[in-house]
Design a protein around this motif. Sequence first.
Motif, PDB file in Angstrom:
ATOM      1  N   GLY A 204       0.874  -1.272  -0.080  1.00 50.80           N
ATOM      2  CA  GLY A 204       0.030   0.061   0.019  1.00 50.80           C
ATOM      3  C   GLY A 204       0.800   1.280  -0.038  1.00 50.80           C
ATOM      4  O   GLY A 204       0.342   2.356   0.199  1.00 50.80           O
ATOM      5  N   ASP A 205       2.249   1.297  -0.450  1.00 51.10           N
ATOM      6  CA  ASP A 205       2.923   2.530  -0.419  1.00 51.10           C
ATOM      7  C   ASP A 205       2.850   3.071  -1.875  1.00 51.10           C
ATOM      8  O   ASP A 205       3.524   2.797  -2.858  1.00 51.10           O
ATOM      9  CB  ASP A 205       4.388   2.093  -0.150  1.00 51.10           C
ATOM     10  N   PHE A 248      -7.077  -0.561  -6.075  1.00 54.74           N
ATOM     11  CA  PHE A 248      -6.433  -0.265  -4.965  1.00 54.74           C
ATOM     12  C   PHE A 248      -7.089   0.660  -4.120  1.00 54.74           C
ATOM     13  O   PHE A 248      -6.912   2.003  -4.548  1.00 54.74           O
ATOM     14  CB  PHE A 248      -4.889  -0.159  -5.110  1.00 54.74           C
ATOM     15  N   GLY A 249      -7.649   0.405  -2.995  1.00 52.73           N
ATOM     16  CA  GLY A 249      -8.264   1.480  -2.160  1.00 52.73           C
ATOM     17  C   GLY A 249      -7.366   2.814  -1.657  1.00 52.73           C
ATOM     18  O   GLY A 249      -7.943   3.920  -1.994  1.00 52.73           O
ATOM     19  N   GLN A 250      -6.302   2.562  -1.429  1.00 52.84           N
ATOM     20  CA  GLN A 250      -5.346   3.723  -0.991  1.00 52.84           C
ATOM     21  C   GLN A 250      -4.916   4.590  -1.883  1.00 52.84           C
ATOM     22  O   GLN A 250      -5.098   5.944  -1.906  1.00 52.84           O
ATOM     23  CB  GLN A 250      -3.952   3.264  -0.275  1.00 52.84           C
ATOM     24  N   PRO A 376      -1.129  13.948  -7.055  1.00 51.19           N
ATOM     25  CA  PRO A 376      -1.814  13.461  -5.980  1.00 51.19           C
ATOM     26  C   PRO A 376      -0.497  12.975  -4.708  1.00 51.19           C
ATOM     27  O   PRO A 376       0.614  12.938  -4.899  1.00 51.19           O
ATOM     28  CB  PRO A 376      -1.966  12.190  -6.458  1.00 51.19           C
ATOM     29  N   PHE A 377      -1.191  13.345  -3.447  1.00 49.31           N
ATOM     30  CA  PHE A 377      -0.424  13.482  -2.293  1.00 49.31           C
ATOM     31  C   PHE A 377       0.243  11.913  -1.990  1.00 49.31           C
ATOM     32  O   PHE A 377      -0.602  11.056  -2.123  1.00 49.31           O
ATOM     33  CB  PHE A 377      -1.051  13.839  -1.079  1.00 49.31           C
ATOM     34  N   THR A 378       1.460  11.667  -1.975  1.00 50.99           N
ATOM     35  CA  THR A 378       1.876  10.324  -2.060  1.00 50.99           C
ATOM     36  C   THR A 378       2.219   9.939  -0.485  1.00 50.99           C
ATOM     37  O   THR A 378       2.464   8.733  -0.123  1.00 50.99           O
ATOM     38  CB  THR A 378       3.329  10.165  -2.823  1.00 50.99           C
ATOM     39  N   GLY A 379       2.613  11.003   0.431  1.00 48.58           N
ATOM     40  CA  GLY A 379       3.201  10.633   1.839  1.00 48.58           C
ATOM     41  C   GLY A 379       4.514  10.005   1.992  1.00 48.58           C
ATOM     42  O   GLY A 379       4.862   9.738   3.117  1.00 48.58           O
TER      43      GLY A 379
END
Length: 434
Positions: A204-205, A248-250, A376-379
């Motif tokens: 999920g990364d 993929f939900g995230q 989009p924000f990746t974190g």
Amino acid sequence: MFGSLLIVALYVIAELGAKSKIPANIGPFLGIVLALALAAHMANRWLVPDANAVILPLAALLNGIGYVVIARWNPPYARQQAGWVALGIVLYVATLLVVRYTRDLERYRYLLLLLAGVLLVAPLFFSPINGARLWVHVGGLRFQPIEFSKLLLCIYFASYFAVNKELLSIPTARLGNRLVLDPRPLLPLLVAWGAAMAVIGLEGDVGFAALLFTLFIAMLWITTGRFGYLLFGAVLFAVGAYVSARYFGQVHARIEGWLDPWQTSTNVNAGGFQLRSGWYSFGQGGVGGTGLGLGDLYTGKIPFLTTDMIFAAIGTEMGLIGATAVAMAYVLLVGAGFRVAQMARSDFSRLLATGLTLILGFQAFFIMAGVVRLLPFTGITLPFVAYGGSSLLANYVLIALLLRVSDEGAKAQRTMLAAGAAAAPGERPMVPAR
């Protein structure tokens, strides 16, 4: 010395702004900052005396700015970050001691690929945190092995591309009456890339998947100079983005928050709170910022302020000027890294320096662009600035490898000049290291 004094000055200003008094620990703080900077500098003079002189001071300055911001908003994290900085300097020196020649890394490319795979898979056997399986837990210690796997994959890509450069760029296979590129040299790399992407999908990364994909395509294009590979990458990206956003939900949540982060009377939109709070803080900071230590409590309530959103914290109290200074520091780092690649003495060293620079540059770009809504924000973490021990240690190893390549290239150029050969950057052929 200049970077260290600047860091101490920012620390004093932040304490004055927040508490209206000079910090009592200013003496020890100054001593520690100078000692760490001096230790890294003396290691450079001893182990890589001819290396690029810009990279380490820029990294130390960014590290110091990050520490000041973390100490301002989260003092417990600042104490931990100080320990990670000290350990990062130790690992930096150890890397220079162990990796005396870059050709040693090339020799063990498949072993390093295996180790990268183990590090990628390891978090799958541990419980997720915040919806992502990125952490390995050993007692009370947590770390992200994925930060080191990206360096190992970069070494493998550089080695493989250097060995198969001609096969990847010169048509050798016959299709009818035409010569086309032989696709077989790409198969092992595509398998490695696909396996890594599959693991990232399970973990999920989003940020690391994007970084790994960009690194793979960019290094392939730089190796061959063929525009077709960029088109190939664009097609892969489009397919991957569609599948990820749909299944993929995230990834779907990240894109949804990017397209519509706003709160309305009928939609609280809690998923967009982090990003829109960061933008309001940017707006509050304006051009010159509110002043270090003078930001309000609203900024302090931004989720993950000192990790994912630390660029917003910089923009709030240091304004557009401070945020631009940080961005320019990364531009200078990337420029210095490409200069190192240009001066490298072998195909592998050149591609390794290029790959390491791309990791640093794209990681910084992805997170800063995500915070300001360009992407989009990746974190992922902002290199050297955001809180996080795994990222900080990996980045110090990264610049140590970069400086090793730089030192070798400078020595080789000096030898060529002494022999009377033309050694201007970009004018000499890429030759195998002897």
